[in-house]
Design an enzyme around this catalytic site. Structure first.
Site, PDB file in Angstrom:
ATOM      1  N   SER A  49       0.807  -1.229   0.000  1.00 45.98           N
ATOM      2  CA  SER A  49       0.000   0.000   0.000  1.00 45.98           C
ATOM      3  C   SER A  49       0.835   1.272   0.000  1.00 45.98           C
ATOM      4  O   SER A  49       0.314   2.346  -0.257  1.00 45.98           O
ATOM      5  CB  SER A  49      -0.928   0.013   1.216  1.00 45.98           C
ATOM      6  OG  SER A  49      -0.163   0.106   2.402  1.00 45.98           O
ATOM      7  N   ARG A  50       2.106   1.171   0.283  1.00 40.08           N
ATOM      8  CA  ARG A  50       2.946   2.372   0.327  1.00 40.08           C
ATOM      9  C   ARG A  50       4.419   1.974   0.202  1.00 40.08           C
ATOM     10  O   ARG A  50       4.768   0.800   0.278  1.00 40.08           O
ATOM     11  CB  ARG A  50       2.727   3.132   1.633  1.00 40.08           C
ATOM     12  CG  ARG A  50       2.980   2.298   2.870  1.00 40.08           C
ATOM     13  CD  ARG A  50       3.086   3.153   4.113  1.00 40.08           C
ATOM     14  NE  ARG A  50       1.912   3.957   4.336  1.00 40.08           N
ATOM     15  CZ  ARG A  50       0.862   3.598   5.079  1.00 40.08           C
ATOM     16  NH1 ARG A  50       0.849   2.396   5.635  1.00 40.08           N
ATOM     17  NH2 ARG A  50      -0.170   4.389   5.253  1.00 40.08           N
ATOM     18  N   VAL A  75      -0.605  -8.991   8.371  1.00 39.76           N
ATOM     19  CA  VAL A  75       0.185 -10.162   7.990  1.00 39.76           C
ATOM     20  C   VAL A  75       0.782 -10.869   9.211  1.00 39.76           C
ATOM     21  O   VAL A  75       1.155 -12.044   9.132  1.00 39.76           O
ATOM     22  CB  VAL A  75       1.278  -9.755   6.974  1.00 39.76           C
ATOM     23  CG1 VAL A  75       2.204 -10.909   6.646  1.00 39.76           C
ATOM     24  CG2 VAL A  75       0.623  -9.232   5.688  1.00 39.76           C
ATOM     25  N   ASN A 131       6.985  -8.772   1.296  1.00 40.87           N
ATOM     26  CA  ASN A 131       7.552  -7.431   1.466  1.00 40.87           C
ATOM     27  C   ASN A 131       7.161  -6.773   2.785  1.00 40.87           C
ATOM     28  O   ASN A 131       7.908  -5.953   3.306  1.00 40.87           O
ATOM     29  CB  ASN A 131       7.089  -6.538   0.298  1.00 40.87           C
ATOM     30  CG  ASN A 131       7.314  -5.079   0.577  1.00 40.87           C
ATOM     31  OD1 ASN A 131       8.442  -4.594   0.515  1.00 40.87           O
ATOM     32  ND2 ASN A 131       6.250  -4.355   0.925  1.00 40.87           N
ATOM     33  N   SER A 154      17.201  -7.126   3.905  1.00 35.99           N
ATOM     34  CA  SER A 154      17.797  -5.782   4.023  1.00 35.99           C
ATOM     35  C   SER A 154      19.300  -5.949   4.216  1.00 35.99           C
ATOM     36  O   SER A 154      19.751  -6.947   4.808  1.00 35.99           O
ATOM     37  CB  SER A 154      17.208  -5.040   5.224  1.00 35.99           C
ATOM     38  OG  SER A 154      17.969  -3.881   5.500  1.00 35.99           O
ATOM     39  N   TYR A 192      15.235  -5.372  14.095  1.00 40.40           N
ATOM     40  CA  TYR A 192      14.961  -5.383  12.647  1.00 40.40           C
ATOM     41  C   TYR A 192      16.037  -6.180  11.910  1.00 40.40           C
ATOM     42  O   TYR A 192      15.724  -7.014  11.053  1.00 40.40           O
ATOM     43  CB  TYR A 192      14.920  -3.942  12.146  1.00 40.40           C
ATOM     44  CG  TYR A 192      14.617  -3.770  10.683  1.00 40.40           C
ATOM     45  CD1 TYR A 192      13.337  -3.966  10.188  1.00 40.40           C
ATOM     46  CD2 TYR A 192      15.614  -3.387   9.790  1.00 40.40           C
ATOM     47  CE1 TYR A 192      13.055  -3.788   8.844  1.00 40.40           C
ATOM     48  CE2 TYR A 192      15.348  -3.207   8.441  1.00 40.40           C
ATOM     49  CZ  TYR A 192      14.069  -3.404   7.974  1.00 40.40           C
ATOM     50  OH  TYR A 192      13.793  -3.235   6.640  1.00 40.40           O
ATOM     51  N   LYS A 249      15.630  -9.645   9.570  1.00 39.23           N
ATOM     52  CA  LYS A 249      16.014  -9.721   8.159  1.00 39.23           C
ATOM     53  C   LYS A 249      17.036 -10.826   7.930  1.00 39.23           C
ATOM     54  O   LYS A 249      17.018 -11.505   6.892  1.00 39.23           O
ATOM     55  CB  LYS A 249      16.540  -8.363   7.689  1.00 39.23           C
ATOM     56  CG  LYS A 249      15.453  -7.286   7.659  1.00 39.23           C
ATOM     57  CD  LYS A 249      14.290  -7.693   6.778  1.00 39.23           C
ATOM     58  CE  LYS A 249      13.246  -6.611   6.628  1.00 39.23           C
ATOM     59  NZ  LYS A 249      12.135  -6.986   5.724  1.00 39.23           N
TER      60      LYS A 249
END
Lengths: 76, 250
Positions: free
Chosen positions: B18-19, B67, B93, B145, B158, B162
């Site tokens: 969505s963005r 999700v 994603n 990432s 984070y 990843k």
């Protein structure tokens, strides 16, 4: 319902394990029976979910025979 | 769709479209003529633009979904199957970052990031790969990432998620390869999207100075890499992580 479940499972086995021969309701689905491996079991669970909307492989115990799968749907 | 292609449009599922980066990936596949389904917790002007565009509206589906919820993932995938009949491509994603040094990171922040970035990707891979196995074809791309490889101060959680996605990528490539399914990852460098908002302008400029390409990345840079990895001809390319970072970590 029972006939349709048996048909779907037998068609699946005929496609992925043609060497398995006749599958009775008591034939073990895995070793010493049809011989499905874990990926094939996952594939069968997806086929059943798409066909009937629910999946007998998502419960606490894995179905061991065609009879177990039929029972899941008939008693649901 | 490209002028030379005569193939049937693929059904592409992109989480978090969505963005930001996800929206860029959605746009790229729509531009190629593919059918695209995406989900996010809520709609955005980008989503409304696609829904109102007569050129793409009939091959675009947006559904609100979290999700990090297994049930939402199942409902979303089932809805895509019901509408389009199959899924050819999955782009995992959707992701979230919470910046802060680990000594001050709350349980809630750890849960939010792990639940969406790792568990959400696993939920989607489970739901979609089951259907791909039946068809003996499909391709999955996980958006990792560079910080999953190099780390970054203040992004420990984070970065951990990843790095986990890259392990998941290699494991799924081994698991699903015999079923005609490829699984790869893309490790983007620093993009000028909402996800880089944890970094201040000075940090971003420092990254630019250290980047051989001399700029931050754009969503289009990553979208092109997605299209390469999901090219139906690339059936011999699986289990890999493609770093797209302007040479920063080269």
């Amino acid at each position: 319902m029972q006939d349709r479940v048996e048909q779907v499972v037998r068609e699946f086995v005929a496609r992925v394990k043609p060497e398995a021969g006749e599958v009775t309701v008591e034939t073990p689905l895995y070793a010493d029976g049809v011989g499905l491996d874990s990926l094939e079991a996952a594939e069968l669970s997806a086929v059943l979910e798409d066909e009937f909307g629910t999946d007998p492989f998502q419960g606490d115990t894995m179905p061991e025979t065609l009879n177990d799968i039929v029972s899941f749907y008939v008693t649901a | 769709m490209s002028e030379t292609s005569t193939a049937e449009p693929r059904v592409v599922v992109i989480t978090g479209g969505s963005r930001g980066l996800g929206a860029g990936i959605v746009q790229a596949y729509l531009d190629e003529g593919d059918v695209v389904a995406t989900c996010a917790r809520s709609s955005t002007p980008e989503v409304e633009k696609w829904q109102g565009d007569a050129a793409v509206a009939d091959r675009f589906l947006f559904l609100p979904a979290d999700v990090s919820s297994s049930a939402d993932c199942a409902a979303f995938v089932n809805a895509v199957i019901e509408r389009f009949g199959r899924i050819d491509v999955l782009i995992n994603n959707a992701g979230v970052a919470r910046d802060g040094v680990i000594g001050l990171t709350s349980d809630e922040d750890i849960d939010v990031v792990v639940d969406l970035n790792i568990k959400g990707s696993l939920y989607m891979a489970r739901q979609v790969s089951r259907r791909m196995m039946v068809r003996r074809s499909g391709t999955i791309v996980n958006i990792s990432s560079v910080v999953g490889r190099s780390g970054y101060r203040g992004l420990a959680v984070y970065s951990a998620t990843k790095a986990a996605l890259e392990g998941m990528t290699r494991a799924l490539a081994r698991e699903l390869g015999t079923r005609g399914i490829t699984v790869n990852a893309i490790a983007p460098g620093y993009l000028r999207t909402e996800m880089s908002h944890g970094l201040d302008e000075e940090q971003l400029q420092q990254i630019v100075r250290r980047t051989p390409a001399g700029r931050l990345g754009d969503p289009e840079d990553i979208a092109r890499a997605c299209q390469f990895l999901t090219d139906p001809r690339n059936t011999y390319l699986t289990g890999q992580v493609l770093v797209v970072d302007g040479g920063l970590t080269g």
